[in-house]
Each structure stands twice: as structure tokens, then as C-alpha cells.
Design a protein around this motif. Structure first.
Motif, PDB file in Angstrom:
ATOM      1  N   VAL A 122     110.996  37.497  89.059  1.00 20.29           N
ATOM      2  CA  VAL A 122     111.977  38.571  89.187  1.00 20.29           C
ATOM      3  C   VAL A 122     112.020  39.281  87.842  1.00 20.29           C
ATOM      4  O   VAL A 122     112.295  38.660  86.814  1.00 20.29           O
ATOM      5  CB  VAL A 122     113.369  38.009  89.547  1.00 20.29           C
ATOM      6  CG1 VAL A 122     114.394  39.127  89.607  1.00 20.29           C
ATOM      7  CG2 VAL A 122     113.301  37.240  90.861  1.00 20.29           C
ATOM      8  N   ILE A 123     111.704  40.590  87.861  1.00 17.44           N
ATOM      9  CA  ILE A 123     111.600  41.357  86.621  1.00 17.44           C
ATOM     10  C   ILE A 123     112.874  42.164  86.407  1.00 17.44           C
ATOM     11  O   ILE A 123     113.353  42.832  87.314  1.00 17.44           O
ATOM     12  CB  ILE A 123     110.403  42.330  86.668  1.00 17.44           C
ATOM     13  CG1 ILE A 123     109.110  41.583  86.934  1.00 17.44           C
ATOM     14  CG2 ILE A 123     110.318  43.136  85.379  1.00 17.44           C
ATOM     15  CD1 ILE A 123     107.924  42.501  87.162  1.00 17.44           C
ATOM     16  N   THR A 124     113.390  42.117  85.188  1.00 20.28           N
ATOM     17  CA  THR A 124     114.482  42.985  84.778  1.00 20.28           C
ATOM     18  C   THR A 124     113.946  43.874  83.665  1.00 20.28           C
ATOM     19  O   THR A 124     113.418  43.370  82.663  1.00 20.28           O
ATOM     20  CB  THR A 124     115.675  42.159  84.246  1.00 20.28           C
ATOM     21  OG1 THR A 124     116.097  41.271  85.282  1.00 20.28           O
ATOM     22  CG2 THR A 124     116.826  43.061  83.839  1.00 20.28           C
ATOM     23  N   VAL A 125     114.042  45.186  83.849  1.00 13.33           N
ATOM     24  CA  VAL A 125     113.590  46.120  82.820  1.00 13.33           C
ATOM     25  C   VAL A 125     114.636  46.125  81.718  1.00 13.33           C
ATOM     26  O   VAL A 125     115.817  46.361  81.971  1.00 13.33           O
ATOM     27  CB  VAL A 125     113.396  47.530  83.409  1.00 13.33           C
ATOM     28  CG1 VAL A 125     113.052  48.527  82.309  1.00 13.33           C
ATOM     29  CG2 VAL A 125     112.318  47.515  84.478  1.00 13.33           C
ATOM     30  N   THR A 126     114.213  45.832  80.492  1.00 16.83           N
ATOM     31  CA  THR A 126     115.161  45.778  79.377  1.00 16.83           C
ATOM     32  C   THR A 126     115.188  47.069  78.583  1.00 16.83           C
ATOM     33  O   THR A 126     116.108  47.290  77.805  1.00 16.83           O
ATOM     34  CB  THR A 126     114.835  44.599  78.447  1.00 16.83           C
ATOM     35  OG1 THR A 126     113.491  44.733  77.981  1.00 16.83           O
ATOM     36  CG2 THR A 126     115.005  43.267  79.169  1.00 16.83           C
ATOM     37  N   SER A 128     102.338  35.439  82.952  1.00 15.74           N
ATOM     38  CA  SER A 128     101.492  36.334  82.172  1.00 15.74           C
ATOM     39  C   SER A 128     101.897  37.776  82.469  1.00 15.74           C
ATOM     40  O   SER A 128     102.477  38.073  83.513  1.00 15.74           O
ATOM     41  CB  SER A 128     100.010  36.110  82.477  1.00 15.74           C
ATOM     42  OG  SER A 128      99.743  36.352  83.840  1.00 15.74           O
ATOM     43  N   TYR A 129     101.599  38.670  81.523  1.00 19.63           N
ATOM     44  CA  TYR A 129     101.992  40.070  81.614  1.00 19.63           C
ATOM     45  C   TYR A 129     100.766  40.958  81.473  1.00 19.63           C
ATOM     46  O   TYR A 129      99.835  40.621  80.745  1.00 19.63           O
ATOM     47  CB  TYR A 129     102.958  40.436  80.476  1.00 19.63           C
ATOM     48  CG  TYR A 129     104.198  39.575  80.414  1.00 19.63           C
ATOM     49  CD1 TYR A 129     105.365  39.978  81.039  1.00 19.63           C
ATOM     50  CD2 TYR A 129     104.192  38.366  79.726  1.00 19.63           C
ATOM     51  CE1 TYR A 129     106.514  39.193  80.977  1.00 19.63           C
ATOM     52  CE2 TYR A 129     105.331  37.570  79.659  1.00 19.63           C
ATOM     53  CZ  TYR A 129     106.484  37.993  80.289  1.00 19.63           C
ATOM     54  OH  TYR A 129     107.601  37.216  80.222  1.00 19.63           O
ATOM     55  N   VAL A 165     103.876  41.274  86.264  1.00 20.83           N
ATOM     56  CA  VAL A 165     104.128  39.916  85.792  1.00 20.83           C
ATOM     57  C   VAL A 165     103.594  38.959  86.837  1.00 20.83           C
ATOM     58  O   VAL A 165     103.896  39.090  88.021  1.00 20.83           O
ATOM     59  CB  VAL A 165     105.633  39.674  85.570  1.00 20.83           C
ATOM     60  CG1 VAL A 165     105.878  38.255  85.081  1.00 20.83           C
ATOM     61  CG2 VAL A 165     106.198  40.689  84.590  1.00 20.83           C
ATOM     62  N   ARG A 166     102.780  38.023  86.404  1.00 19.12           N
ATOM     63  CA  ARG A 166     102.172  37.050  87.317  1.00 19.12           C
ATOM     64  C   ARG A 166     102.628  35.644  86.960  1.00 19.12           C
ATOM     65  O   ARG A 166     102.641  35.267  85.799  1.00 19.12           O
ATOM     66  CB  ARG A 166     100.649  37.139  87.227  1.00 19.12           C
ATOM     67  CG  ARG A 166      99.933  36.146  88.136  1.00 19.12           C
ATOM     68  CD  ARG A 166      98.438  36.277  88.040  1.00 19.12           C
ATOM     69  NE  ARG A 166      98.025  37.373  88.907  1.00 19.12           N
ATOM     70  CZ  ARG A 166      96.791  37.540  89.337  1.00 19.12           C
ATOM     71  NH1 ARG A 166      95.828  36.707  88.962  1.00 19.12           N
ATOM     72  NH2 ARG A 166      96.483  38.537  90.120  1.00 19.12           N
TER      73      ARG A 166
END
Length: 124
Positions: free
Chosen positions: A44-48, A73-74, A103-104
């Protein structure tokens, strides 16, 4: 034999469901036994940071439903494709434009991944 395997499969499914791991596992009944295969949790990605001027970092933070199960990994991208060497949770673009990050989460032989929407770098 198949009836017994199906009963075992159902018991394993109930155990996985009770332990909140069913979404990350599949259970297969075969003549040789019952197989449980675990899968990598989808990150789960949160854009910072977004809409930054040139020279300021775009960034993401990541959580996974089951921490410790997998390797994160990115990879950052432009519309032209992957950016060589841009493999951290933050990236400092040198040009205006749109960027995204995939993101994996890799766990054993499986992986799950998520990708941000396009993030923007604006002129200073």
C-alpha cells in the motif's frame, strides 16, 4: 481419497481464514496431498510528496499487510520508461514533468506490486 483431501483442504482454508492469511495463500487439493502456497502481500503506497519544484524529492512510503513477509523494491519511471538507478523510496528529478513509482513486494517465488498515479515536478 479425494473426499478426505477436500475435507483437509476445507480445514486448512478455515484455519487460514481464522488467522487472516487466506488472502495471501491458496490451498490446492491433489492426489499427493494438500498444498498451501503463500503469496506476497500487495504493498500500500502513500505519496509523501508531490507537485514539487525541480531539485526537491518526490517520495512514497509503503506498508504491507503482513510485514516481514517479502522484500520491498522501488522503481521510478517517466513516460519514457524506467529511470536507471532510481530504486529508492524517494527520487529527486532534475527536469519538470511527470513521474511515477512502482513498489514491488517479493516473497519466495511470488510478487505483488502497486504503482502511484503520476506525480509532478513543476518549474521553480
Amino acid at each position: 481419497v479425494n473426499g478426505k483431501l477436500n475435507t483437509i483442504r476445507d480445514s486448512v482454508l478455515n484455519f487460514l481464514k481464522a488467522n487472516n492469511t487466506k488472502n495471501n495463500a491458496t490451498v490446492e487439493a491433489a492426489s499427493s496431498g494438500v498444498w498451501v502456497r503463500y503469496h506476497a502481500s500487495t504493498p500500500v503506497i502513500t505519496v509523501t510528496s508531490n507537485n514539487k519544484p525541480i531539485g526537491e524529492a518526490l517520495g512514497v512510503s509503503v506498508t504491507v499487510p503482513e510485514p516481514g513477509k517479502g522484500n520491498i523494491s522501488y522503481q521510478w519511471f517517466t513516460a519514457d520508461g524506467p529511470i536507471e538507478g532510481a530504486t529508492d523510496s524517494a527520487y529527486i528529478p532534475l527536469n519538470t514533468g511527470s513521474y511515477k513509482c512502482t513498489v514491488r513486494n517479493t516473497y519466495k517465488e511470488t510478487y505483488s506490486e502497486a504503482t502511484t498515479d503520476w506525480l509532478n515536478i513543476n518549474p521553480s
